[in-house]
Scaffold this motif. Structure first.
Motif, PDB file in Angstrom:
ATOM      1  N   LEU A 254       0.826  -1.206   0.000  1.00 46.06           N
ATOM      2  CA  LEU A 254       0.000   0.000   0.000  1.00 46.06           C
ATOM      3  C   LEU A 254       0.861   1.258   0.000  1.00 46.06           C
ATOM      4  O   LEU A 254       0.598   2.201  -0.753  1.00 46.06           O
ATOM      5  N   ARG A 255       1.885   1.270   0.812  1.00 45.73           N
ATOM      6  CA  ARG A 255       2.730   2.471   0.938  1.00 45.73           C
ATOM      7  C   ARG A 255       3.398   2.822  -0.389  1.00 45.73           C
ATOM      8  O   ARG A 255       3.544   3.995  -0.721  1.00 45.73           O
ATOM      9  N   GLU A 256       3.807   1.827  -1.163  1.00 44.02           N
ATOM     10  CA  GLU A 256       4.502   2.064  -2.427  1.00 44.02           C
ATOM     11  C   GLU A 256       3.565   2.034  -3.634  1.00 44.02           C
ATOM     12  O   GLU A 256       4.019   2.094  -4.777  1.00 44.02           O
ATOM     13  N   ASN A 314       8.026  14.238  -3.852  1.00 43.22           N
ATOM     14  CA  ASN A 314       6.788  13.557  -4.246  1.00 43.22           C
ATOM     15  C   ASN A 314       6.989  12.516  -5.340  1.00 43.22           C
ATOM     16  O   ASN A 314       6.041  11.910  -5.819  1.00 43.22           O
ATOM     17  N   HIS A 315       8.263  12.289  -5.717  1.00 42.83           N
ATOM     18  CA  HIS A 315       8.582  11.215  -6.650  1.00 42.83           C
ATOM     19  C   HIS A 315       8.963   9.927  -5.902  1.00 42.83           C
ATOM     20  O   HIS A 315       9.339   8.932  -6.522  1.00 42.83           O
ATOM     21  N   LYS A 316       8.846   9.982  -4.577  1.00 44.81           N
ATOM     22  CA  LYS A 316       9.122   8.816  -3.745  1.00 44.81           C
ATOM     23  C   LYS A 316       7.970   8.603  -2.769  1.00 44.81           C
ATOM     24  O   LYS A 316       7.286   9.560  -2.403  1.00 44.81           O
ATOM     25  N   PRO A 317       7.758   7.349  -2.334  1.00 47.00           N
ATOM     26  CA  PRO A 317       6.703   7.118  -1.336  1.00 47.00           C
ATOM     27  C   PRO A 317       7.176   7.514   0.059  1.00 47.00           C
ATOM     28  O   PRO A 317       8.366   7.759   0.279  1.00 47.00           O
ATOM     29  N   LYS A 318       6.249   7.584   0.979  1.00 46.39           N
ATOM     30  CA  LYS A 318       6.597   7.876   2.369  1.00 46.39           C
ATOM     31  C   LYS A 318       7.495   6.768   2.925  1.00 46.39           C
ATOM     32  O   LYS A 318       7.588   5.679   2.368  1.00 46.39           O
TER      33      LYS A 318
END
Length: 409
Positions: A254-256, A314-318
């Motif tokens: 979900l995170r990615e 914002n080009h990477k997930p949390k």
């Protein structure tokens, strides 16, 4: 060939290969202090006879035959004789040469570990690779990384791993690190570089600790947890925790997740194989509640491809701790983990009488081999019903509308 049949020295290759063992061990001079030893069991090796500084004679092993040929043994012996003539200790210089030889061949533990990690590139998802590499870099490389892996003794591994457990109280994580290091040595063994694994059996002497890494609340506490999530103050994390509970996917999935994986019109989430633990595409039918949550989340993610983009990029997930921290803020540290929602769903659905095969497929617990590859969308219609039933059930629990549990029809 009998030893009395030897015609010349240095010993010929024929003599070395054919010398027969006797009832007692014996040595035959090759030349310049170099001897060829033959044991009663037929094992053969090379030894150098030299005089120590105190005037006493001693033996120094050079290596086994035929691994060490006559030509190589004579070269090594000459190097040691030169060291002795300079007043150096031949035992130490032999060890230093061996160390240098191994270093030149990238025989440090870190080099071996990184080679082993390369074999996992197509088997581990990104999160698993990052987590395991990080564990080695933090806990193992600083102590053993530059050591030759052939020189690290079992007692050193035991003391180091026990020390980590006692200092950081991370018993289960240390056992996973131990398992990785054991597999790294197994890799060296099957590739012909070592004969034994120094971590074999070591798990028996490490503390196991409590397995809290998949902690989850019981069924009675679930309504309160769902209501706490419902009131979480940060909108995107409130939606994230709801989706995690409702879809019971792995937290990293979900995170990615990216928006390109979702077809909200068809209510389907298609997770590509490269992001799945088993490297197989996984389809999740979306219940109506999750579609509404995703529609609510979309404007919150800005222009990012990710559902949950990092604040800094914002080009990477949390980060991989984002759901853990959210549950911690709700007061559920040690009681509920992100992964624990999968345990809750599995237990609850099994208790309600749903088909175990459908539940396992929903959890992406795919069997290995041909059976696992067969029909990637297997039970999709059944799972669609399960997902909607489960979302409805959680909604009722959160609203405190469930009085008595009933088995699914």
């Amino acid at each position: 060939m009998k030893r009395e049949e030897i015609k010349r020295r240095p010993l010929s290759d024929t003599a070395l290969a054919n010398l027969e063992p006797e009832s007692k061990e014996y040595r035959e001079l090759d030349g310049k202090g170099l001897y060829f030893r033959v044991k009663p069991d037929g094992n053969k090796s090379w030894q150098l006879r030299y005089k120590k500084p105190d005037g006493k004679w001693s033996w120094l092993g050079i290596g086994g035959y035929p691994e060490i040929s006559g030509q190589l043994a004579r070269k090594k012996a000459q190097e040691l004789i030169t060291d002795i003539s300079k007043g150096e200790n031949p035992v130490i210089t032999k060890q230093e040469r061996k160390r240098k030889e191994l270093e030149d061949n990238n025989a440090t533990f870190e080099a071996l570990a990184r080679e082993w990690l390369d074999t996992k590139q197509n088997r581990w998802v990104a999160d698993t690779m990052t987590r395991n590499k990080g564990a080695l870099e933090k806990h193992i490389y600083p102590v053993f990384g530059k050591r030759l892996y052939t020189t690290i003794r079992p007692i050193e591994w035991l003391n180091h791993l026990k020390g980590i457990q006692q200092e950081h109280k991370i018993y289960e994580q240390v056992n996973r690190i131990r398992a990785m290091c054991r597999d790294i040595y197994d890799y060296a063994k099957v590739t012909g570089r070592i004969d034994y694994n120094p971590l074999e059996g070591l798990h028996k002497f490490l503390e196991q600790g409590d397995k809290k890494n998949m902690a989850h609340v019981d069924e009675k506490e679930l309504p309160q947890l769902l209501r706490a999530i419902k009131n979480y103050p940060t909108p995107d994390m409130r939606i994230g925790l709801k989706l995690l509970a409702m879809l019971f996917c792995r937290p990293s999935e979900l995170r990615e997740a990216t928006w390109a994986e979702f077809d909200l019109d068809s209510a389907v989430w298609n997770i590509p194989e490269q992001r799945m633990k088993k490297r197989r595409e996984h389809i999740i039918p979306l219940p109506s509640q999750s579609v509404r949550l995703l529609q609510e989340l979309k404007p919150l993610s800005g222009h990012s491809d990710y559902l949950f983009p990092s604040r800094s990029n914002n080009h990477k997930p949390k980060s991989d701790t984002v759901f853990i921290m959210a549950l911690r803020r709700l007061g559920y540290e040690g009681r509920q983990t992100p992964h624990g929602f999968r345990h809750i769903a599995s237990t609850l659905l099994n208790n309600k009488g749903f088909d175990e095969r459908h539940i396992e497929a929903a959890l992406a617990h795919v069997k290995d081999g041909v059976a696992g590859v067969y029909n990637k969308a297997q039970y999709l219609q059944d799972r669609k019903y399960i997902m909607q039933w489960y979302a409805d059930h959680l909604e009722q629990l959160a609203d405190d509308k469930v009085i008595q549990f009933k088995k699914a029809e």
